[in-house]
Motif scaffolding. Sequence first.
Motif, mmCIF file in Angstrom:
data_model
loop_
_atom_site.group_PDB
_atom_site.id
_atom_site.type_symbol
_atom_site.label_atom_id
_atom_site.label_comp_id
_atom_site.label_asym_id
_atom_site.label_seq_id
_atom_site.Cartn_x
_atom_site.Cartn_y
_atom_site.Cartn_z
ATOM 1 N N UNK A 117 0.889 -1.181 -0.013
ATOM 2 C CA UNK A 117 0.107 0.020 -0.038
ATOM 3 C C UNK A 117 0.984 1.323 -0.187
ATOM 4 N N UNK A 118 1.920 1.131 0.841
ATOM 5 C CA UNK A 118 2.962 2.596 0.980
ATOM 6 C C UNK A 118 3.519 2.495 -0.372
ATOM 7 N N UNK A 120 2.382 1.728 -3.309
ATOM 8 C CA UNK A 120 1.603 2.337 -4.378
ATOM 9 C C UNK A 120 1.181 3.653 -3.993
ATOM 10 N N UNK A 121 1.152 4.024 -2.722
ATOM 11 C CA UNK A 121 0.706 5.421 -2.488
ATOM 12 C C UNK A 121 1.860 6.415 -3.062
ATOM 13 N N UNK A 124 1.586 6.403 -7.032
ATOM 14 C CA UNK A 124 0.512 7.338 -7.626
ATOM 15 C C UNK A 124 0.690 8.820 -7.167
ATOM 16 N N UNK A 125 1.148 9.089 -5.819
ATOM 17 C CA UNK A 125 1.039 10.445 -5.651
ATOM 18 C C UNK A 125 2.296 11.046 -6.207
ATOM 19 N N UNK A 128 1.069 12.252 -9.820
ATOM 20 C CA UNK A 128 0.014 13.267 -9.848
ATOM 21 C C UNK A 128 0.698 14.542 -10.461
ATOM 22 N N UNK A 129 -0.042 15.228 -11.324
ATOM 23 C CA UNK A 129 0.461 16.138 -12.044
ATOM 24 C C UNK A 129 1.055 17.387 -11.010
#
Lengths: 311, 316
Positions: A117-118, A120-121, A124-125, A128-129
């Motif tokens: 989870x960490x 992926x976080x 994906x963060x 982010x543009x």
Amino acid sequence: MLSFDPFELNHPVQQFINGLALGSIYALIALGYTMVYGVLRFINFAHADVLMLGAYAAAFVAPVLAGFLGGPSLLLLFATVLVAAVVCAGIGMLIEALAYRPLRARPKLTVLITAIGVSLFIEFTAQHPAVFGAKTRPFPQLLPAGNLEFAGATLSRVDLLIPVVTVLLLAGLWVLVQRTRMGMAMRAVSFNQNAASLMGVNNNRIISFTFGLGSALAAVAGVLYSVRSSGIDPLMGIRPGLIAFSAAVVGGIGDLGGAVLGGLLLGMLETYAGGVEGLSNYRDAISFGMLVVILLFRPAGLLGRAQVEKV
Amino acid sequence: MEKLMNNGGSNGAKRWLLLGLVLVAVVSAFSGMINRYYLGVLVEAGVNVTLAVSLNLINGYTGQFSLGHGGFMAVGAYLAAKLTLLFGPALPPALQPVLFAGALLCGGMGAALAGLLVGVPSLRLRGDYLAVVTLAFGEIIRVVFQNSPAFGAATGLSGIAPWTNFFWSWSVALVTVYVVLALVHSTYGRGFLAVNDDEIAASAMGINPVRYKVTAFVVGAFFAGVAGGLFAHLKRAINPEGFNFMRSIDVVVMVILGGMGNTAGVVVAAVLLTLLPELLRGFSEYRMIVYSLLIITLMLLRPQGLFGRSSKGGRL
């Protein structure tokens, strides 16, 4: 996927140095996996993303440092690596305190999923543009351009430098683990957490320190990896992360020497397979295939000792 | 679902399976009236249920942590798609469902064979080492497809017939749920839970852990392969990148969210996790961030999953 090899010639010296450099990078990453495994017995999936954050930290700080130090030089590389390592050590300790520490007493699997989870976080963060954006961006030049000629082989400066840096870091790590009080505490925690804390070791502090140390090594590897590749992106850590993690397992996870051995082995294998016509597309499959074969014959890795379960 | 679980394996479960199949047939008869977008999401949910329930047999009931489900799915997807691409155009429309069923079965068998290959190392490996080997196998399968011109190499296969509909997707899902429950609840199947609870104690009781582990891998991989076939005929185009490590993680998250070894929970979780990204579509930039935070929060607050009862799983 991003790492490109400007020298397609299969000069033996060149290939050896290339393999050594790549293997050293894998070894540095694998050390982080194996150290965390040593104290907490779980695979820190977020480690590969810390590497990526190290590369970005370097990309942001390098132009600033270049202003002070003037142009690409060895000094610039070291200063950039140092800053990235400090940033990542902080990030690693933060991740441990926020995500893993509350789960200390829970089953290993819970922590493993949290680590995913960490990971992926962070990925994906970062995509982010408003953060880094998903696009590949160029990595600043840290070393002077040009290659060195040696006995007919063309060698890049960074490939020669990487094994040297790795050996120095390994020597430092060995002294730290074997010859200091901190290292003794680390070994004690790894051996038996309860007994260690009865002997007055502050487990939280040691685990936090181990995460910081592993993350700093990941940052060093991230910067060196980026210098060799054509650019950086938020998912750049995944592939070297997976290979390095395999390397740690091949060597025997939890064993520092094993991580280095596994890293060098997989780096060499990948470089030599990449040089053979028709095999180059299969280099990932070859690395993973070797992992499977080694584990079949030595289930606890090359240097790991199989534990007999007592009932 | 709760009822289905309690009666699993008995005649009651068969009745529920039959009832479910009738329900699926009725809904699919009226599927023309459902909004195409919603229908698409529902069909995908069925595929995900099959994936998650089959992984639950390996990870949840038998306690073998597998990270290679994406690889099994790839085998099924590629085999099934290749078969229908080869033979589909020549067949009269009446025979197409037969071909589709055959292709799905072949895909499942291919994946089961891959499952056997992965299951055999589990003779000697445990825990993290097994997880790593399954991950490695998944990646090897992907790289092999990536380099096979017969399977379209890096671009993959496209122009696959759109045969996966509500009926196919949910019938397969129901059959998967039935088979997994019937297997686990049978006298033989108690061994899966025994292996999960304590391998040494189980083998002392005369249970052969190796056989159970390999069976779990083969059966789980078979259904992952069938789900892969359905997935290929739903998306109509597949490529190797679609079956990477992330795909395996997605399925693992469904199992964790539902609660390891809790089939009803895993079904609900698979449906929820199919709907969630669609619901967050308006905030597409944030949806994967929300997804990852969800995993972390869940593990911190409810590690046994939304519907799980014990963290060890496998209690019935």
